[in-house]
Design a protein around this motif. Structure first.
Motif, PDB file in Angstrom:
ATOM      1  N   THR A  35       0.830  -1.197   0.000  1.00 27.76           N
ATOM      2  CA  THR A  35       0.000   0.000   0.000  1.00 27.76           C
ATOM      3  C   THR A  35       0.868   1.251   0.000  1.00 27.76           C
ATOM      4  N   LYS A  36       0.335   2.330  -0.566  1.00 31.87           N
ATOM      5  CA  LYS A  36       1.104   3.572  -0.656  1.00 31.87           C
ATOM      6  C   LYS A  36       1.499   4.095   0.713  1.00 31.87           C
ATOM      7  N   LEU A  37       0.649   3.864   1.716  1.00 36.74           N
ATOM      8  CA  LEU A  37       0.950   4.352   3.057  1.00 36.74           C
ATOM      9  C   LEU A  37       2.035   3.532   3.732  1.00 36.74           C
ATOM     10  N   SER A  38       2.264   2.302   3.272  1.00 39.52           N
ATOM     11  CA  SER A  38       3.208   1.403   3.930  1.00 39.52           C
ATOM     12  C   SER A  38       4.575   1.373   3.281  1.00 39.52           C
ATOM     13  N   ILE A  39       4.657   1.648   1.967  1.00 42.26           N
ATOM     14  CA  ILE A  39       5.913   1.463   1.256  1.00 42.26           C
ATOM     15  C   ILE A  39       7.030   2.314   1.855  1.00 42.26           C
ATOM     16  N   GLY A  40       6.753   3.570   2.131  1.00 41.35           N
ATOM     17  CA  GLY A  40       7.782   4.432   2.703  1.00 41.35           C
ATOM     18  C   GLY A  40       8.273   3.932   4.044  1.00 41.35           C
ATOM     19  N   GLN A  41       7.353   3.474   4.893  1.00 36.44           N
ATOM     20  CA  GLN A  41       7.742   2.959   6.201  1.00 36.44           C
ATOM     21  C   GLN A  41       8.632   1.735   6.074  1.00 36.44           C
ATOM     22  N   HIS A  42       8.288   0.834   5.160  1.00 32.40           N
ATOM     23  CA  HIS A  42       9.072  -0.394   5.035  1.00 32.40           C
ATOM     24  C   HIS A  42      10.420  -0.133   4.367  1.00 32.40           C
ATOM     25  N   CYS A  43      10.483   0.789   3.426  1.00 34.39           N
ATOM     26  CA  CYS A  43      11.778   1.157   2.845  1.00 34.39           C
ATOM     27  C   CYS A  43      12.687   1.772   3.906  1.00 34.39           C
ATOM     28  N   GLN A  44      12.109   2.579   4.794  1.00 33.79           N
ATOM     29  CA  GLN A  44      12.886   3.171   5.874  1.00 33.79           C
ATOM     30  C   GLN A  44      13.399   2.097   6.822  1.00 33.79           C
ATOM     31  N   ARG A  45      12.569   1.101   7.113  1.00 36.09           N
ATOM     32  CA  ARG A  45      13.004   0.014   7.986  1.00 36.09           C
ATOM     33  C   ARG A  45      14.162  -0.761   7.369  1.00 36.09           C
ATOM     34  N   LEU A  46      14.097  -1.009   6.065  1.00 36.98           N
ATOM     35  CA  LEU A  46      15.185  -1.720   5.392  1.00 36.98           C
ATOM     36  C   LEU A  46      16.453  -0.879   5.365  1.00 36.98           C
ATOM     37  N   THR A  47      16.305   0.425   5.196  1.00 36.22           N
ATOM     38  CA  THR A  47      17.464   1.316   5.200  1.00 36.22           C
ATOM     39  C   THR A  47      18.144   1.319   6.565  1.00 36.22           C
ATOM     40  N   GLU A  48      17.352   1.413   7.617  1.00 36.22           N
ATOM     41  CA  GLU A  48      17.914   1.395   8.967  1.00 36.22           C
ATOM     42  C   GLU A  48      18.563   0.059   9.271  1.00 36.22           C
ATOM     43  N   LEU A  49      17.944  -1.032   8.810  1.00 34.01           N
ATOM     44  CA  LEU A  49      18.543  -2.356   9.025  1.00 34.01           C
ATOM     45  C   LEU A  49      19.916  -2.442   8.373  1.00 34.01           C
ATOM     46  N   ALA A  50      20.040  -1.954   7.134  1.00 38.58           N
ATOM     47  CA  ALA A  50      21.318  -2.000   6.437  1.00 38.58           C
ATOM     48  C   ALA A  50      22.386  -1.199   7.191  1.00 38.58           C
ATOM     49  N   LYS A  51      21.985  -0.040   7.735  1.00 40.63           N
ATOM     50  CA  LYS A  51      22.943   0.769   8.497  1.00 40.63           C
ATOM     51  C   LYS A  51      23.391   0.053   9.762  1.00 40.63           C
ATOM     52  N   GLN A  52      22.445  -0.597  10.455  1.00 46.59           N
ATOM     53  CA  GLN A  52      22.774  -1.278  11.702  1.00 46.59           C
ATOM     54  C   GLN A  52      23.637  -2.513  11.471  1.00 46.59           C
ATOM     55  N   VAL A  53      23.443  -3.189  10.343  1.00 46.53           N
ATOM     56  CA  VAL A  53      24.262  -4.372  10.051  1.00 46.53           C
ATOM     57  C   VAL A  53      25.700  -3.956   9.774  1.00 46.53           C
ATOM     58  N   GLY A  54      25.892  -2.902   8.995  1.00 46.51           N
ATOM     59  CA  GLY A  54      27.225  -2.359   8.800  1.00 46.51           C
ATOM     60  C   GLY A  54      28.107  -3.098   7.819  1.00 46.51           C
ATOM     61  N   ARG A  55      27.542  -3.946   6.957  1.00 43.47           N
ATOM     62  CA  ARG A  55      28.331  -4.594   5.915  1.00 43.47           C
ATOM     63  C   ARG A  55      27.476  -4.721   4.654  1.00 43.47           C
ATOM     64  N   ASP A  56      28.131  -5.015   3.544  1.00 42.09           N
ATOM     65  CA  ASP A  56      27.418  -5.083   2.267  1.00 42.09           C
ATOM     66  C   ASP A  56      26.430  -6.243   2.258  1.00 42.09           C
ATOM     67  N   LEU A  57      25.219  -5.955   1.785  1.00 42.32           N
ATOM     68  CA  LEU A  57      24.184  -6.963   1.644  1.00 42.32           C
ATOM     69  C   LEU A  57      23.532  -6.814   0.281  1.00 42.32           C
ATOM     70  N   THR A  58      23.061  -7.924  -0.251  1.00 43.44           N
ATOM     71  CA  THR A  58      22.217  -7.911  -1.443  1.00 43.44           C
ATOM     72  C   THR A  58      20.763  -7.976  -1.002  1.00 43.44           C
ATOM     73  N   LEU A  59      19.909  -7.190  -1.634  1.00 45.76           N
ATOM     74  CA  LEU A  59      18.479  -7.193  -1.336  1.00 45.76           C
ATOM     75  C   LEU A  59      17.737  -7.828  -2.506  1.00 45.76           C
ATOM     76  N   VAL A  60      16.917  -8.834  -2.218  1.00 39.65           N
ATOM     77  CA  VAL A  60      16.115  -9.516  -3.235  1.00 39.65           C
ATOM     78  C   VAL A  60      14.659  -9.138  -2.995  1.00 39.65           C
ATOM     79  N   VAL A  61      14.005  -8.571  -4.006  1.00 34.03           N
ATOM     80  CA  VAL A  61      12.671  -7.991  -3.844  1.00 34.03           C
ATOM     81  C   VAL A  61      11.675  -8.696  -4.750  1.00 34.03           C
ATOM     82  N   ARG A  62      10.473  -8.943  -4.215  1.00 36.12           N
ATOM     83  CA  ARG A  62       9.314  -9.345  -5.009  1.00 36.12           C
ATOM     84  C   ARG A  62       8.302  -8.211  -4.968  1.00 36.12           C
ATOM     85  N   GLY A  63       7.853  -7.776  -6.145  1.00 35.09           N
ATOM     86  CA  GLY A  63       6.852  -6.722  -6.210  1.00 35.09           C
ATOM     87  C   GLY A  63       7.459  -5.330  -6.164  1.00 35.09           C
ATOM     88  N   ASN A  64       6.738  -4.351  -6.694  1.00 37.92           N
ATOM     89  CA  ASN A  64       7.054  -2.924  -6.643  1.00 37.92           C
ATOM     90  C   ASN A  64       8.499  -2.595  -7.013  1.00 37.92           C
TER      91      ASN A  64
END
Length: 400
Positions: free
Chosen positions: A266-295
């Protein structure tokens, strides 16, 4: 779960992460793991997550719920508690080179003649399995090629994003590691772990159970030698904090998976979930590949955050099945036109065409066309006639 007449309040049940937790969260023994629920404008409707339990016959409910004590204890023990740190360190498996866009098949459109349509082709995870319960095994290389009419040049990619009944088939399997080894032998080079659902209208313990199952299946698939992306499904911001801690500890996690197909779409959720993934990547602190289904738009917005973003897309297959031919419109987006494709040969050509066009639309940077000056030229007016010395060939009206 809540009764059907409460579905209209679904947006209210999404965790916002910024407000005070529900009143009952303060005394819950699972609060350190759960992190609490932060909902907006629920008033006295919900006191804690057990307020979601409205089952008239609890024996028919398959949720992990403390209101069914015996069943709750059994489900808690089968995953060794909710704490993700109890999972052993997994073996290190090399990450294969993956393209940025991979087509996903859900059946055979090309007939018995085995063809090659791409370097990597994806399948839903359970489509690579055969048999039931203890007799379950992975399909062989020849069985995969015969069943789907395709033999990818590089290898198969298996997607764990499926409907709940299909995904639940994976969890009771007695030896997931053995099956993963069979998948590798059959030509699978990469997979994403099953996407066990974390629904929003149930007790939090059901979410915690689903997350722990995701982690366990990821561990066993990786132990079997199949490079597997960890599906970081979650309901709250705290869930993603827990996933980040788990990934930091498990150095074998080289890729994570996410889906924007259901509640996250949903349009209201996409921004929140992208932000969560961004914060997760920062907290992990190493290179990761992201595999996406949809959008694909959400996927492209995360390219600067991750080492690589891979899109698994079922659109070429679905459009070819409905006899729709893809093309890139002037805006750089994929559009479709109905075509006639009666023979297997024509359908095969249509599938290959859709794969080629949709890959271009998903991966090629869109450049607006250069303005054509001829398009704005007024052919009704004649240009001024000039001779070789830029003077009008007409005689001047006035002499010098």
């Amino acid at each position: 779960m809540l009764p059907l007449n409460a579905v209209r309040f679904a947006s209210t049940f999404k965790d916002v992460g910024t407000s005070q937790p529900l009143l009952g969260c303060g005394s819950c023994i699972d609060r350190p793991v759960c992190g609490g629920l932060h909902l907006r404008d629920t008033g006295a409707l919900l006191v804690d997550c057990l307020s979601f339990c409205h089952c008239e016959d609890r024996s028919k409910c398959d949720m992990v719920c403390p209101n069914k004590p015996a069943e709750y204890v059994r489900r808690h023990e089968e995953v060794d508690g909710w704490d993700l740190s109890t999972i052993p360190l997994a073996r290190d498996v090399d990450m294969p080179r993956l393209p940025e866009w991979i087509p996903l098949l859900q059946g055979n459109l090309v007939g018995p003649r085995i063809t090659s349509v791409d370097d990597c082709v994806a399948l839903p995870l359970t489509y690579a399995l055969k048999g039931r319960k203890h007799a379950t095994r992975a399909r062989t290389q020849q069985e995969l090629a015969s069943a789907y009419g395709v033999r990818p040049r590089h290898g198969w990619v298996l997607s764990g994003v499926q409907e709940d009944p299909a995904v639940e088939r994976v969890w009771p399997l007695p030896d997931i590691g053995r099956i993963a080894r069979q998948m590798v032998h059959a030509g699978a080079i990469f997979a994403t772990s099953p996407d066990f659902s974390t629904v929003i209208d149930c007790p939090r313990q059901d979410n915690l159970h689903a997350m722990k199952r995701i982690a366990w299946v990821w561990y066993h698939m990786t132990q079997g030698g199949l490079c597997t992306a960890l599906h970081v499904n979650g309901r709250t911001d705290h869930d993603f904090v827990r996933w980040a801690a788990f990934i930091r500890n498990q150095t074998a996690v080289k890729a994570i998976a996410y889906e924007f197909l259901t509640g996250t779409a949903t349009k209201l959720s996409i921004g929140q979930h992208c932000q969560r993934l961004t914060e997760l990547a920062k907290q992990v602190g190493r290179d990761l590949t992201l595999v996406v289904r949809g959008n694909a738009e959400a996927a492209r917005s995360l390219r600067g955050t991750f080492k690589q973003v891979v899109i698994i897309d079922s659109t070429p297959y679905m459009r070819a099945m409905k006899r729709r031919k893809a093309y890139v419109n002037p805006g750089g987006k994929a559009s479709y036109v109905s075509v006639q494709a009666d023979s297997r040969r024509e359908t095969r050509a249509l599938l290959k065409h859709n794969i080629r066009v949709l890959r271009l639309a998903a991966t090629a940077p869109f450049e607006r066309p250069v303005e054509d000056r001829q398009a704005s030229f007024d052919f009704r007016s004649s240009p001024a006639q000039q001779d070789t010395d830029d003077e009008s060939p007409q005689m001047p009206l006035f002499t010098d």
